[in-house]
Design a protein around this motif. Structure first.
Motif, PDB file in Angstrom:
ATOM      1  N   GLY A 290      18.902  36.314  24.116  1.00 49.76           N
ATOM      2  CA  GLY A 290      18.200  35.222  24.802  1.00 49.76           C
ATOM      3  C   GLY A 290      19.135  34.379  25.641  1.00 49.76           C
ATOM      4  O   GLY A 290      18.769  33.944  26.746  1.00 49.76           O
ATOM      5  N   ILE A 291      20.350  34.127  25.144  1.00 52.24           N
ATOM      6  CA  ILE A 291      21.317  33.318  25.892  1.00 52.24           C
ATOM      7  C   ILE A 291      21.667  33.993  27.213  1.00 52.24           C
ATOM      8  O   ILE A 291      21.719  33.340  28.271  1.00 52.24           O
ATOM      9  CB  ILE A 291      22.591  33.093  25.042  1.00 52.24           C
ATOM     10  N   GLN A 292      21.880  35.305  27.190  1.00 54.30           N
ATOM     11  CA  GLN A 292      22.261  36.014  28.408  1.00 54.30           C
ATOM     12  C   GLN A 292      21.096  36.110  29.393  1.00 54.30           C
ATOM     13  O   GLN A 292      21.286  35.935  30.605  1.00 54.30           O
ATOM     14  CB  GLN A 292      22.776  37.413  28.066  1.00 54.30           C
TER      15      GLN A 292
ATOM     16  N   GLY B   5      33.074  32.469  28.388  1.00 53.27           N
ATOM     17  CA  GLY B   5      31.894  32.805  27.612  1.00 53.27           C
ATOM     18  C   GLY B   5      30.964  33.741  28.360  1.00 53.27           C
ATOM     19  O   GLY B   5      31.142  34.021  29.545  1.00 53.27           O
ATOM     20  N   GLN B   6      29.934  34.187  27.672  1.00 55.53           N
ATOM     21  CA  GLN B   6      29.029  35.184  28.244  1.00 55.53           C
ATOM     22  C   GLN B   6      28.138  34.627  29.343  1.00 55.53           C
ATOM     23  O   GLN B   6      27.522  35.403  30.092  1.00 55.53           O
ATOM     24  CB  GLN B   6      28.173  35.787  27.134  1.00 55.53           C
ATOM     25  N   THR B   7      28.053  33.323  29.476  1.00 50.11           N
ATOM     26  CA  THR B   7      27.306  32.739  30.592  1.00 50.11           C
ATOM     27  C   THR B   7      28.230  32.161  31.660  1.00 50.11           C
ATOM     28  O   THR B   7      27.796  31.911  32.789  1.00 50.11           O
ATOM     29  CB  THR B   7      26.352  31.633  30.091  1.00 50.11           C
TER      30      THR B   7
ATOM     31  N   LYS C 223      15.173  44.120  29.688  1.00 49.52           N
ATOM     32  CA  LYS C 223      15.080  45.511  29.244  1.00 49.52           C
ATOM     33  C   LYS C 223      16.366  45.991  28.578  1.00 49.52           C
ATOM     34  O   LYS C 223      16.336  46.832  27.686  1.00 49.52           O
ATOM     35  CB  LYS C 223      14.753  46.419  30.443  1.00 49.52           C
ATOM     36  N   LEU C 224      17.504  45.461  29.036  1.00 43.74           N
ATOM     37  CA  LEU C 224      18.796  45.924  28.528  1.00 43.74           C
ATOM     38  C   LEU C 224      19.312  45.104  27.348  1.00 43.74           C
ATOM     39  O   LEU C 224      20.380  45.416  26.809  1.00 43.74           O
ATOM     40  CB  LEU C 224      19.841  45.886  29.653  1.00 43.74           C
ATOM     41  N   GLY C 225      18.567  44.080  26.930  1.00 45.20           N
ATOM     42  CA  GLY C 225      19.055  43.163  25.905  1.00 45.20           C
ATOM     43  C   GLY C 225      19.498  43.838  24.619  1.00 45.20           C
ATOM     44  O   GLY C 225      20.623  43.644  24.141  1.00 45.20           O
TER      45      GLY C 225
ATOM     46  N   LEU D  81      28.107  44.103  32.456  1.00 47.10           N
ATOM     47  CA  LEU D  81      28.278  42.654  32.410  1.00 47.10           C
ATOM     48  C   LEU D  81      27.793  42.087  31.075  1.00 47.10           C
ATOM     49  O   LEU D  81      28.484  41.281  30.431  1.00 47.10           O
ATOM     50  CB  LEU D  81      27.505  42.012  33.571  1.00 47.10           C
ATOM     51  N   MET D  82      26.609  42.499  30.645  1.00 47.36           N
ATOM     52  CA  MET D  82      26.040  41.983  29.394  1.00 47.36           C
ATOM     53  C   MET D  82      26.837  42.449  28.173  1.00 47.36           C
ATOM     54  O   MET D  82      27.118  41.663  27.258  1.00 47.36           O
ATOM     55  CB  MET D  82      24.580  42.445  29.262  1.00 47.36           C
TER      56      MET D  82
END
Length: 596
Positions: free
Chosen positions: A553-555, A315-317, A572-574, A338-339
């Motif tokens: 928000g999760i990341q 998963g992303q986390t 900033k990159l969200g 990464l994100m």
């Protein structure tokens, strides 16, 4: 760039025009009544009007075969045989015809129901006359002699499972890919430093992976074996669920019970299994192999390669755990990579749930969609890198660390602890998914109640219903999202007749979440509303990622917990990561649409 797009657009337009004119020349004029109609209100009512003046229907209470006549477009008369088996013959009479042969007539309550002549029994025909109140390409309203209304819509044919690969699909794919690259170029923070070599290699990797999975029999057979094993493991979950919930798992077919007692337990089990494989080092070994390929071909940093490969399975986390020692020193471009990778791929825990949604109870369909979902997650890894590196290019490519060193951090003290940890994490994820769907569904229905009322006041509901062949009830959130995203769906390669429905799914994925969108896709697929199987495949690939607003928000929360100094960069990159993840998923879908 405009000069590049113009000839492609003109060529596509010419091909479309040629195809349209050819179909018009070959089409024979016939009454719009000739179609396969289904009732809007009752599933078991249908009216199949054929061109040879025969008709199959159960509109009068029982399925029958008969003949019909049309009086222009005003009246439809149906002659059907009286159902003798349901009538009691109470009298009969004998007479001789003109050649002296005996003939028998059978009556029920004074009504002639059959005749027997020359050893052959024939049912008497009953005539039913309907007034045609409304007749269009997708809607038919009839009124019988007792003023009873029958409203029908066109029955959509089941989407063909055959591939539609053609020169036209290649052109559509190139047009869609050009559009996605243009979007990434427009939103780039530094267009001059975009590494076009990396972009080309990334797209090449995607295409090679797609060709291997979809067109090379040997590789396809390997994926089929993996998919069969995946489905076998998926069925193990059902055994555990049956032990805990009993007949609630197998005897209840309503969507709520299926979700609660089949889909959510799948998330928990696969989260535990993934945690166990991570503890044993199996996932790290596979991740290293993928990371090595991307590092050598695309000249990425070691951290970027590992994170991108890890996102295929984790998963992303969870994936950032593989590069935890590097997080604090990663550049802005590396963090973006990464994100974006986290948003462009899915975790193993939810993969099983999506297979259950799309495959239903069919083991064969489960295997097909398991193979496509696995391919989508793998193909989206290089696509995410392409999107990320276009949106936030690396300004100092020579100064990055290219060493491939996976973090030795374990999930648990032993394998039992790892399984327990994975189970707890899976439970949290399952509960989170459940409550999100509960809330989003409630909000959607609340919005629909208000918008539908507006549709009633403006008389838009009836028009929407008629124009979509009953696939949308009226002015709803699904229809609005479908309209907004339908051009994008078409650019991905979806047939225009399915573009609004696929557009609805793309909107639900972005605004709500991909789980909600896959649930909608499963329902639309089960209802056989798509005109092409290709539309289902493209939607399957396009939805295969965590690219939605909630993931921002999760990341930020998950990754900043591992590297607090990167929190402001993450924030900033969200939005750009969301755009990048969406572009990556759509690239994968476009390539799949080109080759399917």
């Amino acid at each position: 760039m405009t000069k590049l797009f113009q000839p492609i657009a003109l060529l596509v337009l010419a091909l479309f025009s040629s195809s349209f004119l050819t179909s018009c020349e070959n089409e024979k004029p016939q009454s719009p009544v000739i179609n396969h109609w289904i009732s809007q209100s009752q599933e078991d009512l249908f009216l199949h009007v054929k061109a040879d003046n025969t008709i199959v229907s159960n509109v009068l209470g029982k399925e029958f075969y008969g003949v019909y006549t049309l009086e222009g477009d005003s009246f439809l008369s149906i002659n059907i045989p009286i159902q003798n088996e349901e009538l009691m013959i109470d009298s009969m009479s004998t007479y001789f015809n003109e050649i002296g042969a005996p003939s028998l007539s059978y009556f029920s309550e004074g009504e002639l129901v059959a005749t027997r002549e020359l050893g052959v029994t024939q049912s008497a025909m009953e005539n039913q006359r309907f007034e045609i109140l409304e007749l269009g390409s997708d809607k038919l309203v009839l009124e019988d002699e007792n003023s009873v209304l029958y409203s029908f819509i066109v029955k959509m044919e089941k989407a063909s499972m055959q591939s539609t690969f053609s020169f036209m699909s290649i052109l559509r794919g190139l047009l869609g890919m050009a559009f996605l690259l243009l979007v990434a170029f427009i939103f780039s923070t530094d267009r001059k430093n975009i590494d076009w070599r990396l972009v080309g290699i990334g797209l090449g990797l995607q295409i090679v992976l797609a060709l291997l999975v979809l067109k090379v029999p040997f590789v396809k057979s390997i994926f089929d074996v993996i998919s069969k094993g995946f489905v076998t493991v998926l069925n193990f979950t059902k055994e555990g669920s049956t032990f805990l919930f009993g007949n609630l798992v197998t005897d209840i077919d309503t969507m709520g019970f299926i979700f609660a007692f089949q889909i959510l337990p799948t998330i928990v089990f696969f989260a535990a299994l993934t945690s166990a494989l991570y503890y044993l080092g199996v996932i790290q070994w596979i991740v290293y192999a993928f990371a090595w390929i991307m590092s050598k071909t695309m000249k990425l940093s070691g951290a970027e390669s590992l994170a991108a490969a890890g996102n295929i399975f984790l998963g992303q986390t969870e994936s950032p755990l593989l590069v935890r020692p590097y997080l604090a020193k990663m550049t802005k471009s590396e963090i973006m990579c990464l994100m974006t990778g986290g948003m462009a791929t899915i975790a193993g825990g939810v993969l099983g749930a999506y297979v259950g949604y799309l495959g239903g109870d069919s083991v064969q369909e489960q295997q097909i969609f398991a193979s496509h979902l696995l391919a989508a997650s793998i193909m989206s890894a290089p696509a995410a890198i392409v999107a990320a590196k276009m949106l936030v290019p690396e300004t100092n490519p020579e100064g990055i660390d290219r060493n491939l060193n996976i973090s030795k951090e374990k999930v648990g003290a032993n394998i039992l602890d790892a399984v327990s940890t994975g189970t707890r994490d899976g439970l949290k994820l399952a509960v989170n998914v459940g409550v999100m769907l509960l809330v989003f569904t409630a909000f959607m229905y609340m919005f629909n109640a208000m918008s539908f009322q507006i549709g009633e006041w403006t008389q838009l509901n009836a028009k929407i219903y008629a124009n979509t062949g009953g696939r949308f009830e009226g002015l709803t959130l699904q229809y609005i999202l479908g309209l907004v995203f339908s051009p994008v769906a078409w650019l991905l390669g979806v047939n225009w007749s399915d573009a609004v429905m696929v557009g609805q799914l793309l909107g639900e994925k972005t605004i709500l979440n991909e789980f909600f969108a896959y649930a909608s896709l499963g329902k639309l697929k089960a209802a056989e509303l798509f005109t092409e199987q290709k539309s289902i495949i493209i939607a399957t690939y396009a939805l295969c990622g965590f690219a939605n607003f909630a993931s921002i928000g999760i990341q930020i929360g998950g990754i900043s917990a591992l590297a607090l100094n990167q929190q402001s960069t993450l924030a900033k990159l969200g939005v750009r990561a969301l755009i990048g993840g969406t572009i990556a998923c759509f690239m994968t879908a476009t390539i799949a649409g080109m080759l399917f």
